[in-house]
Design an enzyme around this catalytic site. Structure first.
Site: not given
Ligand code: 13P
Length: 251
Positions: A9-11, A95, A97, A167, A173, A213, A234-235
């Site tokens: 997930n590149w956000k 999500h 966020e 999640e 993150g 993470s 994500g990251g």
């Molecule tokens: P991280 O892997 O950066 O913790 O993010 C998780 C996430 O929100 C994937 O949708």
């Protein structure tokens, strides 16, 4: 038999140019889709480059959000009908966020899930609890409520085909991964919730990802758990080499 699903997930990261550089770097290096399904969820503007690459590769594509109406006077929204026409496979909805920063409600998420199916795509439905909820012993009830609301009115066949991403908000993150046992415990709880809302066969088919993470160093342990069928990352999915390590975790 559930096929593992590793999704990045590149956000709000990467331009179309950076997307092209990323896909050039992973070309020919993804696992066979029959072994591990790989997905990238990208900002809408990056999807054309991703979809073009996906046509000739094992990669599947996802939007990070969509609206629940196909068209109309909804300034700034993205149509699920258009995403489908573009050849997008999945849409991530709910999500934390989006729930937190953009006030997306359970009702919106349910409407979006229906719109995604109506347009022949598959939802990846996110759920997760805050640290306060976990510490107060409310996490299981909270997650069951999110799942029940998101799936309301969907058929057993639809639910069997979709993806749920667990999640925990406190692990996103933050570098603070849930332990593999904590992740498994909640993914098993989600599967039980689906069984109680539908039936055992539906619960046995729905794929459940853990997100928060996940990185090359912990993906193997997380993926070894019985009820965890994938990761939403994500990251660690922003760098081609790291995404490839995640995708090829079985090697
Ligand atoms: P991280 O892997 O950066 O913790 O993010 C998780 C996430 O929100 C994937 O949708």
């Amino acid at each position: 038999m559930r096929t593992p699903i590793i999704a990045g997930n590149w956000k709000l990261n990467k331009s179309p140019k950076e997307t092209q550089e990323f896909v050039d770097a992973i070309a020919g290096k993804l696992p066979a889709a029959s072994k591990v399904e790989t997905v990238i969820a990208a900002p809408a503007v990056d999807l054309p480059a991703l979809v073009a690459f996906a046509k000739n590769s094992e990669l599947k594509t996802a939007a990070e959000n969509c609206y629940f109406e196909d068209e109309g006077a909804f300034t700034g929204e993205t149509s699920p009908k258009v995403l489908s026409e573009m050849g997008v496979d999945y849409v991530v909805i709910g999500h934390s966020e989006r729930r937190g920063y953009f006030h997306e409600t359970d009702e919106d998420i349910n409407k979006k899930a229906k719109a995604i199916f109506r347009n022949n795509m598959t939802p990846i439905i996110c759920c997760g609890e805050t640290l306060e909820q976990r510490e107060a012993g409310e996490a299981e009830g909270w997650i069951a409520g999110q799942i029940k609301a998101a799936l309301d009115g969907l058929s057993a066949e639809q639910v069997a085909s979709l993806v749920i991403a667990y999640e925990p908000i406190w692990a996103i993150g933050t570098g603070k991964t849930a332990t593999a046992d904590q992740a498994e415990e909640m993914c098993a709880h989600i599967r039980k919730t689906v069984a109680s809302l539908y039936n055992e066969a539906t619960a046995a088919n729905v794929r459940i990802q853990y997100g928060g993470s996940v990185k090359p160093a912990n993906v193997k342990e997380i993926m070894s758990k019985e009820d965890i069928d994938g990761g939403l990352i994500g990251g660690a999915a922003l760098v081609p080499e790291s995404f490839l390590e995640l995708a090829n975790y079985q090697d």
